[in-house]
Design a protein around this motif. Structure first.
Motif, PDB file in Angstrom:
ATOM      1  N   GLY A 172       0.812  -1.294   0.043  1.00 29.28           N
ATOM      2  CA  GLY A 172       0.116  -0.123   0.054  1.00 29.28           C
ATOM      3  C   GLY A 172       0.704   1.209   0.165  1.00 29.28           C
ATOM      4  N   VAL A 173       1.877   1.265   0.941  1.00 30.61           N
ATOM      5  CA  VAL A 173       3.082   2.513   0.999  1.00 30.61           C
ATOM      6  C   VAL A 173       3.596   2.508  -0.559  1.00 30.61           C
ATOM      7  CG1 VAL A 173       5.069   3.211   1.825  1.00 30.61           C
ATOM      8  CG2 VAL A 173       3.402   2.303   3.297  1.00 30.61           C
ATOM      9  N   ALA A 174       3.973   1.650  -1.244  1.00 22.10           N
ATOM     10  CA  ALA A 174       4.576   1.911  -2.470  1.00 22.10           C
ATOM     11  C   ALA A 174       3.698   2.578  -3.585  1.00 22.10           C
ATOM     12  CB  ALA A 174       5.108   0.629  -2.860  1.00 22.10           C
ATOM     13  N   MET A 175       2.486   1.924  -3.586  1.00 20.83           N
ATOM     14  CA  MET A 175       1.392   2.156  -4.479  1.00 20.83           C
ATOM     15  C   MET A 175       0.953   3.820  -4.389  1.00 20.83           C
ATOM     16  SD  MET A 175       1.223   0.252  -6.714  1.00 20.83           S
ATOM     17  CE  MET A 175       1.347  -1.612  -7.184  1.00 20.83           C
ATOM     18  N   VAL A 176       0.844   4.129  -2.902  1.00 23.41           N
ATOM     19  CA  VAL A 176       0.278   5.371  -2.531  1.00 23.41           C
ATOM     20  C   VAL A 176       1.445   6.493  -3.103  1.00 23.41           C
ATOM     21  CG1 VAL A 176      -0.132   6.912  -0.726  1.00 23.41           C
ATOM     22  CG2 VAL A 176      -1.327   4.795  -0.959  1.00 23.41           C
ATOM     23  N   LEU A 177       2.558   5.912  -2.684  1.00 21.10           N
ATOM     24  CA  LEU A 177       3.746   7.202  -3.076  1.00 21.10           C
ATOM     25  C   LEU A 177       3.879   7.163  -4.547  1.00 21.10           C
ATOM     26  CD1 LEU A 177       6.469   6.021  -0.326  1.00 21.10           C
ATOM     27  CD2 LEU A 177       4.965   8.010  -0.398  1.00 21.10           C
ATOM     28  N   ALA A 178       3.771   5.852  -5.394  1.00 20.53           N
ATOM     29  CA  ALA A 178       3.840   6.171  -6.773  1.00 20.53           C
ATOM     30  C   ALA A 178       2.752   6.857  -7.486  1.00 20.53           C
ATOM     31  CB  ALA A 178       3.914   4.766  -7.252  1.00 20.53           C
ATOM     32  N   TRP A 179       1.688   6.638  -7.095  1.00 25.71           N
ATOM     33  CA  TRP A 179       0.518   7.163  -8.050  1.00 25.71           C
ATOM     34  C   TRP A 179      -0.106   8.419  -7.241  1.00 25.71           C
ATOM     35  CZ3 TRP A 179      -0.023   5.747 -12.781  1.00 25.71           C
ATOM     36  CH2 TRP A 179       0.778   4.471 -13.093  1.00 25.71           C
ATOM     37  N   MET A 180      -0.205   8.613  -6.163  1.00 28.09           N
ATOM     38  CA  MET A 180      -0.862   9.749  -5.390  1.00 28.09           C
ATOM     39  C   MET A 180       0.245  10.918  -5.457  1.00 28.09           C
ATOM     40  SD  MET A 180      -2.847  10.089  -1.933  1.00 28.09           S
ATOM     41  CE  MET A 180      -4.067   9.182  -2.553  1.00 28.09           C
ATOM     42  N   LEU A 181       1.662  10.619  -5.181  1.00 30.03           N
ATOM     43  CA  LEU A 181       2.416  11.756  -5.135  1.00 30.03           C
ATOM     44  C   LEU A 181       3.480  11.722  -6.450  1.00 30.03           C
ATOM     45  CD1 LEU A 181       4.151  13.580  -3.165  1.00 30.03           C
ATOM     46  CD2 LEU A 181       5.348  11.712  -2.480  1.00 30.03           C
ATOM     47  N   PHE A 182       4.143  10.746  -6.843  1.00 28.84           N
ATOM     48  CA  PHE A 182       5.162  10.943  -7.918  1.00 28.84           C
ATOM     49  C   PHE A 182       4.441  11.090  -9.099  1.00 28.84           C
ATOM     50  CE2 PHE A 182       7.950   9.152  -4.477  1.00 28.84           C
ATOM     51  CZ  PHE A 182       9.029  10.102  -4.618  1.00 28.84           C
ATOM     52  N   ILE A 214       9.369   2.043 -10.409  1.00 29.46           N
ATOM     53  CA  ILE A 214      10.235   1.280  -9.490  1.00 29.46           C
ATOM     54  C   ILE A 214       9.113   1.095  -8.368  1.00 29.46           C
ATOM     55  CG2 ILE A 214      12.188   1.053  -7.917  1.00 29.46           C
ATOM     56  CD1 ILE A 214      13.658   2.754  -9.936  1.00 29.46           C
ATOM     57  N   LEU A 215       8.708   1.982  -7.932  1.00 26.40           N
ATOM     58  CA  LEU A 215       7.558   1.847  -6.630  1.00 26.40           C
ATOM     59  C   LEU A 215       6.385   0.919  -7.011  1.00 26.40           C
ATOM     60  CD1 LEU A 215       7.561   5.339  -5.153  1.00 26.40           C
ATOM     61  CD2 LEU A 215       8.410   3.152  -4.015  1.00 26.40           C
ATOM     62  N   THR A 216       5.830   0.897  -8.365  1.00 22.97           N
ATOM     63  CA  THR A 216       4.718   0.270  -8.573  1.00 22.97           C
ATOM     64  C   THR A 216       5.134  -1.111  -8.844  1.00 22.97           C
ATOM     65  OG1 THR A 216       3.787   2.151 -10.072  1.00 22.97           O
ATOM     66  CG2 THR A 216       3.292   0.025 -10.686  1.00 22.97           C
ATOM     67  N   ALA A 217       6.198  -1.461  -9.514  1.00 23.40           N
ATOM     68  CA  ALA A 217       6.917  -2.597  -9.723  1.00 23.40           C
ATOM     69  C   ALA A 217       7.073  -3.452  -8.281  1.00 23.40           C
ATOM     70  CB  ALA A 217       7.933  -2.827 -10.354  1.00 23.40           C
ATOM     71  N   ALA A 218       7.605  -2.611  -7.573  1.00 20.97           N
ATOM     72  CA  ALA A 218       7.957  -3.422  -5.957  1.00 20.97           C
ATOM     73  C   ALA A 218       6.679  -3.422  -5.296  1.00 20.97           C
ATOM     74  CB  ALA A 218       8.745  -2.188  -5.148  1.00 20.97           C
ATOM     75  N   ILE A 221      -5.787   7.389 -14.054  1.00 18.64           N
ATOM     76  CA  ILE A 221      -7.240   7.543 -13.755  1.00 18.64           C
ATOM     77  C   ILE A 221      -7.395   5.986 -13.066  1.00 18.64           C
ATOM     78  CG2 ILE A 221      -9.302   7.350 -14.452  1.00 18.64           C
ATOM     79  CD1 ILE A 221      -8.650   9.578 -16.341  1.00 18.64           C
ATOM     80  N   LEU A 222      -7.050   5.117 -13.663  1.00 22.40           N
ATOM     81  CA  LEU A 222      -7.166   3.679 -13.333  1.00 22.40           C
ATOM     82  C   LEU A 222      -6.590   3.362 -11.952  1.00 22.40           C
ATOM     83  CD1 LEU A 222      -6.648   1.294 -16.453  1.00 22.40           C
ATOM     84  CD2 LEU A 222      -8.815   1.692 -15.253  1.00 22.40           C
ATOM     85  N   ALA A 223      -5.268   3.769 -11.595  1.00 21.21           N
ATOM     86  CA  ALA A 223      -4.666   3.758 -10.443  1.00 21.21           C
ATOM     87  C   ALA A 223      -5.508   4.444  -9.187  1.00 21.21           C
ATOM     88  CB  ALA A 223      -3.355   4.479 -10.455  1.00 21.21           C
ATOM     89  N   ALA A 224      -6.109   5.784  -9.556  1.00 27.00           N
ATOM     90  CA  ALA A 224      -6.912   6.389  -8.507  1.00 27.00           C
ATOM     91  C   ALA A 224      -8.189   5.385  -8.201  1.00 27.00           C
ATOM     92  CB  ALA A 224      -7.205   7.538  -8.929  1.00 27.00           C
ATOM     93  N   ALA A 225      -8.829   4.944  -9.368  1.00 21.57           N
ATOM     94  CA  ALA A 225      -9.945   4.204  -8.962  1.00 21.57           C
ATOM     95  C   ALA A 225      -9.654   2.901  -8.251  1.00 21.57           C
ATOM     96  CB  ALA A 225     -10.642   3.711 -10.322  1.00 21.57           C
ATOM     97  N   ASP A 226      -8.164   2.289  -8.498  1.00 20.17           N
ATOM     98  CA  ASP A 226      -7.938   1.214  -7.591  1.00 20.17           C
ATOM     99  C   ASP A 226      -7.834   1.668  -6.119  1.00 20.17           C
ATOM    100  OD1 ASP A 226      -7.724  -1.568  -8.207  1.00 20.17           O
ATOM    101  OD2 ASP A 226      -5.718  -1.646  -8.404  1.00 20.17           O
ATOM    102  N   LEU A 227      -7.092   2.575  -6.077  1.00 19.43           N
ATOM    103  CA  LEU A 227      -7.014   3.191  -4.459  1.00 19.43           C
ATOM    104  C   LEU A 227      -8.456   3.143  -3.877  1.00 19.43           C
ATOM    105  CD1 LEU A 227      -4.281   6.057  -4.959  1.00 19.43           C
ATOM    106  CD2 LEU A 227      -4.015   3.659  -3.857  1.00 19.43           C
ATOM    107  N   SER A 280      -1.037  12.280   0.429  1.00 19.97           N
ATOM    108  CA  SER A 280      -0.155  11.174   0.514  1.00 19.97           C
ATOM    109  C   SER A 280       0.045  10.747   2.018  1.00 19.97           C
ATOM    110  CB  SER A 280       1.092  11.371  -0.226  1.00 19.97           C
ATOM    111  OG  SER A 280       1.004  11.347  -1.522  1.00 19.97           O
ATOM    112  N   VAL A 281       0.314  11.660   2.832  1.00 18.76           N
ATOM    113  CA  VAL A 281       0.500  11.478   4.241  1.00 18.76           C
ATOM    114  C   VAL A 281      -0.830  10.835   5.035  1.00 18.76           C
ATOM    115  CG1 VAL A 281       1.174  12.270   6.422  1.00 18.76           C
ATOM    116  CG2 VAL A 281       2.304  12.935   4.463  1.00 18.76           C
ATOM    117  N   ALA A 282      -1.772  11.665   4.653  1.00 18.74           N
ATOM    118  CA  ALA A 282      -3.108  10.924   5.061  1.00 18.74           C
ATOM    119  C   ALA A 282      -3.399   9.690   4.829  1.00 18.74           C
ATOM    120  CB  ALA A 282      -4.384  12.023   4.765  1.00 18.74           C
ATOM    121  N   THR A 283      -3.159   9.502   3.716  1.00 11.24           N
ATOM    122  CA  THR A 283      -3.631   7.985   3.199  1.00 11.24           C
ATOM    123  C   THR A 283      -2.615   6.906   3.723  1.00 11.24           C
ATOM    124  OG1 THR A 283      -4.094   8.929   0.858  1.00 11.24           O
ATOM    125  CG2 THR A 283      -3.943   6.574   0.854  1.00 11.24           C
ATOM    126  N   LEU A 284      -1.380   7.306   3.908  1.00 12.60           N
ATOM    127  CA  LEU A 284      -0.468   6.383   4.305  1.00 12.60           C
ATOM    128  C   LEU A 284      -0.879   6.339   6.025  1.00 12.60           C
ATOM    129  CD1 LEU A 284       3.146   7.685   3.055  1.00 12.60           C
ATOM    130  CD2 LEU A 284       1.794   5.707   2.426  1.00 12.60           C
TER     131      LEU A 284
END
Length: 317
Positions: A96-106, A145-149, A213-219, A307-311
């Motif tokens: 969860g941390v990796a995906m949030v940082l990847a798509w919500m932040l970077f 890299i974060l998405t793959a991890a 958009i797909l990543a946001a829906a997946d979150l 991002s911090v709130a989601t983490l």
């Protein structure tokens, strides 16, 4: 068994045989029914508190319906000590941390920086390429890299694709595939003078936006999974919805600002004469780039806060 409440805390005290036979049900509609298992407390065990149903209305326990509170490690029942835990395993939290940082932040920053902040860096060059492009590339590489991890971590945790996989899983696979597609496009990026460069730009932009958009829906779907606790579901879904809303507002704001700073040519429209440009009118100009810088800082603060709130939703609940 005895229970008590003191200082806002609930205490439960019970005794049971060291070795106890119980019934286990893999799925509620499993035709084979429950199977007998033996739970021996002579060796350490991971304990958890779970809420669920009974099998066919009887006394046999079915699978829990919410994420249980798991102890952080195996508990030695021969010792008196406090056992602490969480509703998510470490691998799930890291996913969860990796995906949030990847798509919500970077990725949020990369999509805005690549489209609206090119002029803000002027003609500054780094390693033979413009600074905005180098920054865009580094940020998207980190996101990849974060998405793959995150993708690998969750598949290691669940040991492959489960037959009970939810929509969240399949959309995540699509997001991973689209991310690989973006990486491939980056590798074949044509020169600025190439004839198919405009088509590449549109393909890169549309695939990136669709994947975001797909990543946001997946979150959103991640916090709607059946096993997520009501508190985590409510808080996490609310924060992600706020992030999606403010991301849209910011992109509209940047688009309007870009349009207002563009030049709108006026033409001579006298009948019988060839139309010629007679004046260029600048609707809005930000000569020092201060407004652009202020908007950029506010935008970054916004996505960092979301991002911090989601983490927190992932790591605290």
């Amino acid at each position: 068994m005895a229970t008590a409440e003191k200082d806002g805390k609930i205490y439960c005290r019970f005794s049971r045989p060291k070795s106890l036979a119980s019934m286990k049900v893999e799925e509620e509609d499993d035709p084979s029914g429950p199977t007998e298992i033996t739970i021996d407390l002579s060796s350490g065990k991971v304990i958890f508190i779970a809420v669920g149903k009974t099998y066919n209305g009887g006394n046999d326990l079915a699978e829990h319906v919410e994420a249980p509170v798991l102890s952080s490690g195996k508990v030695d029942f021969s010792q008196f000590k406090v056992a602490r835990g969480t509703t998510m395993t470490l691998l799930t939290q890291l996913h969860g941390v990796a995906m949030v940082l990847a798509w919500m932040l970077f990725v949020s920053f990369a999509t805005v920086e690549g489209r609206y902040f090119r002029e803000g860096f002027g003609s500054k060059m780094v390693c033979g390429l413009k600074l905005w492009f180098q920054m865009h590339r580094v940020v998207t590489m980190i996101a990849g890299i974060l998405t793959a991890a995150g993708f690998i971590l969750i598949f290691v945790k669940v040991k492959g694709l489960s037959k009970n996989a939810q929509a969240h899983t399949y959309i995540g696979i699509i997001v991973m595939a689209a991310t690989c597609g973006q990486i491939f496009l980056g590798l074949i990026r044509p020169d600025a003078t190439a004839g198919w460069r405009p088509k590449f730009n549109w393909a890169h932009r549309l695939l990136g936006k669709a994947t975001h958009i797909l990543a946001a829906a997946d979150l959103i779907l991640a916090f709607r999974l059946p096993m997520v606790s009501p508190e985590m579901r409510h808080f996490g879904t609310t924060v992600v919805a706020v992030w999606i809303s403010v991301q849209v507002v910011w992109e509209v704001t940047f688009e309007v600002n870009k349009y207002l700073q563009s030049k709108s040519p006026k033409v001579d429209s006298i009948p019988g004469k060839e139309e010629t440009k007679i004046e260029e009118k600048v609707i809005w100009k930000d000569p020092n780039g201060r407004l652009q810088l202020i908007l950029c800082i506010l935008f970054v603060l916004t996505i960092v806060s979301c991002s911090v709130a989601t983490l927190c939703a992932i790591l605290i609940f």
